[in-house]
Design a protein around this motif. Sequence first.
Motif, PDB file in Angstrom:
ATOM      1  N   GLU A  15       0.983  -1.076   0.034  1.00  0.00           N
ATOM      2  CA  GLU A  15      -0.107  -0.293   0.252  1.00  0.00           C
ATOM      3  C   GLU A  15       1.026   1.460   0.278  1.00  0.00           C
ATOM      4  N   SER A  16       1.858   1.114   0.463  1.00  0.00           N
ATOM      5  CA  SER A  16       2.970   2.089   0.504  1.00  0.00           C
ATOM      6  C   SER A  16       3.317   2.872  -0.995  1.00  0.00           C
ATOM      7  N   LYS A  17       3.219   1.819  -1.469  1.00  0.00           N
ATOM      8  CA  LYS A  17       3.759   1.719  -3.155  1.00  0.00           C
ATOM      9  C   LYS A  17       1.745   2.609  -4.362  1.00  0.00           C
ATOM     10  N   GLU A  18       3.026   3.653  -4.912  1.00  0.00           N
ATOM     11  CA  GLU A  18       1.775   4.857  -6.016  1.00  0.00           C
ATOM     12  C   GLU A  18       1.932   3.854  -6.809  1.00  0.00           C
ATOM     13  N   TRP A  19       0.894   3.689  -7.163  1.00  0.00           N
ATOM     14  CA  TRP A  19       0.788   2.344  -8.263  1.00  0.00           C
ATOM     15  C   TRP A  19       0.050   2.414  -9.895  1.00  0.00           C
ATOM     16  N   VAL A  20      -0.597   3.976  -9.026  1.00  0.00           N
ATOM     17  CA  VAL A  20      -1.278   5.027 -10.128  1.00  0.00           C
ATOM     18  C   VAL A  20      -0.429   5.692 -10.791  1.00  0.00           C
ATOM     19  N   ARG A  21       0.120   5.969 -12.405  1.00  0.00           N
ATOM     20  CA  ARG A  21       0.460   7.300 -12.556  1.00  0.00           C
ATOM     21  C   ARG A  21       0.394   6.828 -14.161  1.00  0.00           C
ATOM     22  N   GLU A  22       0.239   8.149 -14.431  1.00  0.00           N
ATOM     23  CA  GLU A  22       0.602   8.311 -16.304  1.00  0.00           C
ATOM     24  C   GLU A  22       1.288   7.245 -17.050  1.00  0.00           C
ATOM     25  N   PRO A  23       0.967   7.030 -18.305  1.00  0.00           N
ATOM     26  CA  PRO A  23      -0.535   7.111 -18.344  1.00  0.00           C
ATOM     27  C   PRO A  23      -1.688   5.897 -17.396  1.00  0.00           C
ATOM     28  N   LYS A  24      -2.820   6.415 -17.118  1.00  0.00           N
ATOM     29  CA  LYS A  24      -3.251   5.790 -16.544  1.00  0.00           C
ATOM     30  C   LYS A  24      -4.307   4.348 -16.933  1.00  0.00           C
ATOM     31  N   ASN A  25      -4.349   4.518 -17.868  1.00  0.00           N
ATOM     32  CA  ASN A  25      -5.565   3.350 -19.334  1.00  0.00           C
ATOM     33  C   ASN A  25      -4.000   2.395 -19.085  1.00  0.00           C
ATOM     34  N   LEU A  26      -2.559   2.330 -18.292  1.00  0.00           N
ATOM     35  CA  LEU A  26      -2.044   1.266 -17.992  1.00  0.00           C
ATOM     36  C   LEU A  26      -1.770   0.910 -16.808  1.00  0.00           C
ATOM     37  N   TYR A  27      -1.887   1.997 -15.335  1.00  0.00           N
ATOM     38  CA  TYR A  27      -1.244   1.197 -14.363  1.00  0.00           C
ATOM     39  C   TYR A  27      -2.548   1.385 -13.330  1.00  0.00           C
ATOM     40  N   GLU A  28      -4.342   1.859 -13.771  1.00  0.00           N
ATOM     41  CA  GLU A  28      -4.871   1.453 -12.914  1.00  0.00           C
ATOM     42  C   GLU A  28      -5.429   0.232 -13.472  1.00  0.00           C
ATOM     43  N   PRO A  29      -4.786  -0.685 -14.476  1.00  0.00           N
ATOM     44  CA  PRO A  29      -5.525  -2.204 -14.633  1.00  0.00           C
ATOM     45  C   PRO A  29      -4.361  -3.194 -13.197  1.00  0.00           C
ATOM     46  N   ILE A  30      -3.158  -1.908 -12.956  1.00  0.00           N
ATOM     47  CA  ILE A  30      -2.186  -2.966 -12.280  1.00  0.00           C
ATOM     48  C   ILE A  30      -2.580  -2.965 -10.785  1.00  0.00           C
ATOM     49  N   ASP A  31      -3.287  -1.324 -10.516  1.00  0.00           N
ATOM     50  CA  ASP A  31      -3.436  -1.282  -9.432  1.00  0.00           C
ATOM     51  C   ASP A  31      -4.290  -1.974  -8.868  1.00  0.00           C
ATOM     52  N   TYR A  32      -5.518  -2.381 -10.179  1.00  0.00           N
ATOM     53  CA  TYR A  32      -6.888  -2.657  -9.676  1.00  0.00           C
ATOM     54  C   TYR A  32      -6.568  -4.478  -8.986  1.00  0.00           C
ATOM     55  N   ILE A  33      -5.402  -5.118  -9.812  1.00  0.00           N
ATOM     56  CA  ILE A  33      -5.558  -6.054  -9.376  1.00  0.00           C
ATOM     57  C   ILE A  33      -4.660  -7.185  -8.412  1.00  0.00           C
ATOM     58  N   LEU A  34      -4.056  -5.717  -8.252  1.00  0.00           N
ATOM     59  CA  LEU A  34      -3.076  -5.969  -6.944  1.00  0.00           C
ATOM     60  C   LEU A  34      -3.762  -5.333  -5.938  1.00  0.00           C
ATOM     61  N   GLN A  35      -4.738  -4.879  -5.978  1.00  0.00           N
ATOM     62  CA  GLN A  35      -5.842  -4.228  -4.573  1.00  0.00           C
ATOM     63  C   GLN A  35      -7.018  -5.460  -4.199  1.00  0.00           C
ATOM     64  N   LEU A  36      -6.925  -6.259  -5.707  1.00  0.00           N
ATOM     65  CA  LEU A  36      -7.806  -7.337  -5.937  1.00  0.00           C
ATOM     66  C   LEU A  36      -8.547  -8.196  -4.385  1.00  0.00           C
ATOM     67  N   GLY A  37      -6.934  -8.777  -3.785  1.00  0.00           N
ATOM     68  CA  GLY A  37      -7.008  -8.990  -2.551  1.00  0.00           C
ATOM     69  C   GLY A  37      -6.084 -10.666  -2.557  1.00  0.00           C
ATOM     70  N   GLY A  38      -6.666 -11.832  -2.707  1.00  0.00           N
ATOM     71  CA  GLY A  38      -5.764 -13.148  -2.729  1.00  0.00           C
ATOM     72  C   GLY A  38      -4.999 -13.191  -1.037  1.00  0.00           C
TER      73      GLY A  38
END
Length: 323
Positions: A15-38
Amino acid sequence: MDILHYQKEFLSYLESKEWVREPKNLYEPIDYILQLGGKRMRPILTLMAADIFSGEFKKALPAALAVEVFHNFTLVHDDIMDDAPLRRGKETVHEKWDTSTGILSGDAMLILAYQYFENYDPEIFQKLAKLFSKTALEVCYGQQLDVDFETRKNVRIDEYMNMIRLKTSVLVAAALKMGAIVANTNDENADLIYDFGLNLGLAFQLQDDYLDTFGDPKTFGKQVGGDIIENKKTFLYLKALEVADKETAKKLKYFYKRKRKDNTIKLTEVTRIFQIFDIPLLISEEIKSYTQKAFDTLDKMSISQENKDKLKNFGTWLMNRTV
């Protein structure tokens, strides 16, 4: 230190890492999958191994994150290949965005995973990168075998076990060995913990096969019966063909010949065949066998009994999981 503590420390680092950066369409899906838990099983193993061999697990956090990012990269691409609608109970990346986004964001995750090794000095970096490259290629090999098996008529159980060893187990084994490398333990310990992980990984995947058909939809997080719908020749299917009479084997093969729009009858009938021929019991015996093989390697490891128990407890927990 218990599993929950490693998990908490890892999540805090994640959570200390900033996943969302520009371009958002590249990084938002990365943030999404990593926040899904598991379960965060693989990074927990990296931290646990570092702790066992050096008493300093925090220095393994970058390596643990590399393992988790790589694992999630494989999930994004696997879901595209399987056309899977759900991952951990939520929409898969390619469903939420689109296939092109899933491919590109996945590619970026693979590169990000390597970058976390840059936190270590050159000697450790080289060992980690070498193991990681070998493992990543093996995972690709296992995934290709998995795809090949879908169209192959005859797949043997030993071939299937080799496929899951490559697709799943080697990453579990590598996660542990990376913790050992960061801890600067001797080569023998590092190799033994790898073997421990390899057998534990096989038990883990067989448990996954079992849960895919017999798991609780509320806790499993994936589509129950997905392997049957996709005609995956899992241990359950292959074992059923091996022990069933000719007529039932023929019926089973018929159901696995093609994909259907409505899978209600197929799921009911295939599950019933598995139950009639005691496949849940037979796969449970295999899971116990591989877990025991993992435990046997602990006897050769030069660590305290307390640490051996810690690894044993983790293996037992994994074998009895429902998610």
